[in-house]
Design a protein around this motif. Structure first.
Motif, PDB file in Angstrom:
ATOM      1  N   MET A  82      22.814  -3.502  25.283  1.00 58.82           N
ATOM      2  CA  MET A  82      23.983  -2.811  24.736  1.00 58.82           C
ATOM      3  C   MET A  82      23.946  -1.334  25.126  1.00 58.82           C
ATOM      4  O   MET A  82      24.965  -0.726  25.399  1.00 58.82           O
ATOM      5  N   ASP A  97      33.539 -11.909  26.897  1.00 63.55           N
ATOM      6  CA  ASP A  97      32.760 -11.162  27.899  1.00 63.55           C
ATOM      7  C   ASP A  97      33.097  -9.687  27.825  1.00 63.55           C
ATOM      8  O   ASP A  97      32.209  -8.827  27.905  1.00 63.55           O
ATOM      9  N   ALA A  98      34.403  -9.396  27.684  1.00 61.68           N
ATOM     10  CA  ALA A  98      34.827  -7.995  27.616  1.00 61.68           C
ATOM     11  C   ALA A  98      34.192  -7.319  26.418  1.00 61.68           C
ATOM     12  O   ALA A  98      33.725  -6.179  26.498  1.00 61.68           O
ATOM     13  N   MET A  99      34.144  -8.047  25.303  1.00 59.48           N
ATOM     14  CA  MET A  99      33.558  -7.490  24.089  1.00 59.48           C
ATOM     15  C   MET A  99      32.081  -7.152  24.312  1.00 59.48           C
ATOM     16  O   MET A  99      31.616  -6.075  23.954  1.00 59.48           O
ATOM     17  N   ARG A 100      31.368  -8.087  24.947  1.00 61.24           N
ATOM     18  CA  ARG A 100      29.956  -7.825  25.237  1.00 61.24           C
ATOM     19  C   ARG A 100      29.817  -6.671  26.208  1.00 61.24           C
ATOM     20  O   ARG A 100      28.934  -5.814  26.065  1.00 61.24           O
ATOM     21  N   ALA A 101      30.701  -6.641  27.212  1.00 55.50           N
ATOM     22  CA  ALA A 101      30.634  -5.567  28.196  1.00 55.50           C
ATOM     23  C   ALA A 101      30.909  -4.217  27.550  1.00 55.50           C
ATOM     24  O   ALA A 101      30.406  -3.195  28.000  1.00 55.50           O
ATOM     25  N   LEU A 102      31.706  -4.210  26.491  1.00 52.10           N
ATOM     26  CA  LEU A 102      32.007  -2.950  25.804  1.00 52.10           C
ATOM     27  C   LEU A 102      30.945  -2.623  24.751  1.00 52.10           C
ATOM     28  O   LEU A 102      31.121  -1.720  23.941  1.00 52.10           O
ATOM     29  N   GLY A 103      29.875  -3.406  24.744  1.00 49.22           N
ATOM     30  CA  GLY A 103      28.741  -3.058  23.895  1.00 49.22           C
ATOM     31  C   GLY A 103      28.815  -3.581  22.472  1.00 49.22           C
ATOM     32  O   GLY A 103      28.145  -3.075  21.596  1.00 49.22           O
ATOM     33  N   THR A 104      29.655  -4.599  22.218  1.00 49.27           N
ATOM     34  CA  THR A 104      29.725  -5.172  20.875  1.00 49.27           C
ATOM     35  C   THR A 104      29.158  -6.586  20.914  1.00 49.27           C
ATOM     36  O   THR A 104      29.434  -7.327  21.836  1.00 49.27           O
ATOM     37  N   SER A 105      28.418  -6.944  19.874  1.00 45.04           N
ATOM     38  CA  SER A 105      27.917  -8.310  19.807  1.00 45.04           C
ATOM     39  C   SER A 105      28.994  -9.192  19.173  1.00 45.04           C
ATOM     40  O   SER A 105      29.417  -8.942  18.050  1.00 45.04           O
ATOM     41  N   PHE A 141      38.117  -6.676  34.199  1.00 47.87           N
ATOM     42  CA  PHE A 141      38.143  -8.127  34.374  1.00 47.87           C
ATOM     43  C   PHE A 141      39.358  -8.576  35.174  1.00 47.87           C
ATOM     44  O   PHE A 141      40.361  -7.856  35.266  1.00 47.87           O
ATOM     45  N   PHE A 198      42.186  -7.445  24.412  1.00 50.12           N
ATOM     46  CA  PHE A 198      42.150  -8.162  23.140  1.00 50.12           C
ATOM     47  C   PHE A 198      43.588  -8.365  22.663  1.00 50.12           C
ATOM     48  O   PHE A 198      44.292  -7.397  22.371  1.00 50.12           O
TER      49      PHE A 198
END
Lengths: 296, 282
Positions: free
Chosen positions: A106, B147-155, A116, A122
């Motif tokens: 992270m 994937d975008a969420m993970r890429a933005l540093g959120t679990s 992407f 979102f």
């Protein structure tokens, strides 16, 4: 390898004269932003990447070309740590991330922006909230968030769309919002995963201009995965300059300037078949490369 | 290529022990079960860990409680009401045959509070909420938003799974209580209107059937059911593969699997709670 000169420190000559401070800066400068060392990945008996080694210098744009299914997007997923390699090492800014756990990843991902294929915005959040996502997660004060979001949307020329929902945007706009979102927090690495696939030529050109601006004005290292040759044409032959008023212009490389910070990597069935500048690629005699470039 | 293999969709960091990259489809049923169990346990662990450190998404928990709890109230109340009604409708003639019609309320109370209330509420919520959760998460996987969420540093576990599970853990017992209440009211109405049973007789009979064991059982069960529904739906959603068709498949699987797990675990929970409660305080 082409990049051995960057790794071996032979270019350090001048800063030895300039004292230690310059050495530190230049060491950061010569440390590749991304480095793959003999990376292997296979699913079951299907080999995706076969001993892939390459590096991306700071401020460099690395094109990854190849037909679908040759492991292009896999490379990007490996850099983000969304996948782990079977063997080999992956270094980001000189740090070996291969065995990092999620918490450490992270931290790394905060310096990496990812664009992407379809934007991957979102759905439930407005354009503003999408771009502000990273800042909201870190509880940044709202006035700073708004300033940053507007700055980023201006960069991709979409400030008017700030209150829209992703479903109201066209394909090109979604991707530009995706780029704005990836750039929040000023990452020094940006990964583009087929950002122009399915876009009309002028919109695709806008996306390429953004990539050129990032490379030449923001000094961002990037990986640009694509199989569209006109993207390579634009990005490898043009450069962005700022005039006195601060406006961005694009010029073709020619007698005054030569483009040195864009290179191409071509994959075939998980192996690198070409690595270098775009001219040798265009003049290559390799039948596979010729077929890929010209379609026959 | 994306979505073709199980482990490409959910990276090894989520399934740390799965060194073998065998395609999920080709495993035998038992290995598959073990892998699913491992994955779900892992998801549980990660969502619990998500609570120990900031950022905690309290706003998201409230939002989910609104969607899951308040949103399901209508169907749950209706289910309870008519179940209570039909219980009396079927049981009353038999009870009257033995002259035990004054015990009608006791029968409804016992079966509703201990069994039917928790199970039927859980089944309704599995259908309404489980499908919504897995479809939403599945669509997010397919459109690369996870994937975008993970890429933005959120679990994703912390941001998406934890709030949904907590919301279910809190709202399902409350929904069950609502279903129980309306079931008793429905039963009372049927007994009074169709069979002419005195309301006071019904209420006092309900009170005989409502002991502390029944109440504890009736509240502990939905907590487990909430966990089951939340974990299975989130897991199915997050492991969606293969585009929009995959979203449909994982939604179906989420509802079917969580419903079956609710019914099976109900038996074992009943047995467990029976022996635990009978042998202790109450």
């Amino acid at each position: 390898m082409v990049f051995d000169v960057w790794k071996s420190g032979e270019v350090l000559g001048e800063e030895e004269l300039c004292g230690s401070h310059a050495t530190v800066i230049n060491e950061r400068r010569i440390l590749p932003a991304i480095e793959f060392k003999d990376v292997e990945l296979a699913f079951d008996d299907q080999v995706i990447l076969d001993k892939v080694s390459f590096s991306v210098r700071r401020g460099e744009t690395k094109f990854i070309l190849g037909p679908s299914g040759t492991g292009k997007s896999t490379i990007i997923r490996l850099i983000l740590g969304l996948l782990k390699p079977d063997s080999g090492r992956i270094l980001i800014d000189g740090e070996d991330i291969t065995d990092f756990d999620d918490v450490e990843l992270m931290r790394i991902r905060k310096n990496v922006g990812m664009v992407f294929q379809e934007g991957a915005l979102f759905d439930s959040l407005s354009v503003y909230d999408n771009v502000a996502y990273r800042l909201h997660e870190t509880k940044t004060p709202e006035d700073e968030v708004e300033h940053e979001v507007r700055r980023m949307l201006r960069f991709v020329d979409l400030e008017d769309a700030i209150d829209k929902m992703p479903s109201e945007l066209s394909g090109g706009m979604r991707r530009r919002v995706g780029i704005a979102r990836a750039l929040v927090g000023n990452p020094n690495i940006v990964l583009f995963d087929e950002p122009t696939a399915g876009l009309d030529p002028p919109t695709a050109r806008t996306i390429c201009e953004l990539a050129i601006k990032l490379r030449d004005i923001e000094d961002v290292s990037s990986i640009f995965v694509t199989h569209e040759m006109n993207n390579l044409e634009y990005i490898s032959t043009e450069y962005a300059i700022l005039d006195r008023e601060g406006n961005v212009g694009f010029e073709l490389e020619g007698e005054t300037r030569c483009q040195l910070n864009t290179e191409v990597l071509m994959l075939r069935e998980g192996k690198i078949v070409f690595s270098g500048r775009d001219e040798p690629l265009r003049h290559s005699d390799d039948p596979y490369i010729r077929r890929f470039l010209r379609g026959k | 290529m994306s979505g073709r293999f199980f482990f490409e969709v959910i990276p090894r960091s989520v399934y740390p022990f799965s060194r073998t990259r065998r395609p999920f489809d080709r495993m035998n049923l038992f290995t598959r079960f073990l892998f699913e169990l491992q994955a779900i346990t892992n998801l549980l662990w990660r969502s619990i860990k998500g609570l120990t450190k900031s950022p905690r998404y309290f706003g998201e928990i409230i939002n989910q409680m609104d969607q899951i709890g308040v949103g399901s109230l209508g169907i749950v109340v209706m289910t309870g009401f008519f179940t209570g009604g039909v219980l009396i409708l079927q049981a009353y003639p038999t009870l009257a045959y033995y002259g035990a019609q004054s015990n009608a309320g006791q029968g409804v109370a016992t079966s509703l509070i201990r069994e039917l209330g928790p199970v039927l509420t859980a089944l309704m919520v599995a259908g309404r909420v489980g499908s919504a959760i897995s479809a939403e998460l599945g669509a997010m996987v397919v459109s690369q938003q996870i994937d975008a969420m993970r890429a933005l540093g959120t679990s994703p576990a912390r941001k998406l799974v934890t709030p949904r599970i907590i919301a279910l853990l809190i709202t399902l017992p409350l929904l069950t209580i609502a279903a129980d209440l309306f079931g008793l009211i429905g039963g009372g109405l049927v007994a009074n209107q169709l069979y002419g049973l005195d309301t006071n007789t019904y209420v006092s009979s309900v009170r005989t059937g409502t002991d502390i064991n029944a109440l504890v059982t009736g509240v502990i069960k939905p907590i487990f059911f909430g966990l089951i529904i939340g974990l299975i739906s989130c897991h199915k959603g997050l492991t969606t593969k293969g585009g929009t068709v995959g979203v449909g498949i994982s939604t179906t699987q989420a509802v079917v699997l969580s419903s079956i797990c609710v019914i099976i675990s109900d038996f074992f929970l009943s047995k467990l709670l029976q022996s635990a409660l009978d042998s202790t305080l109450f």
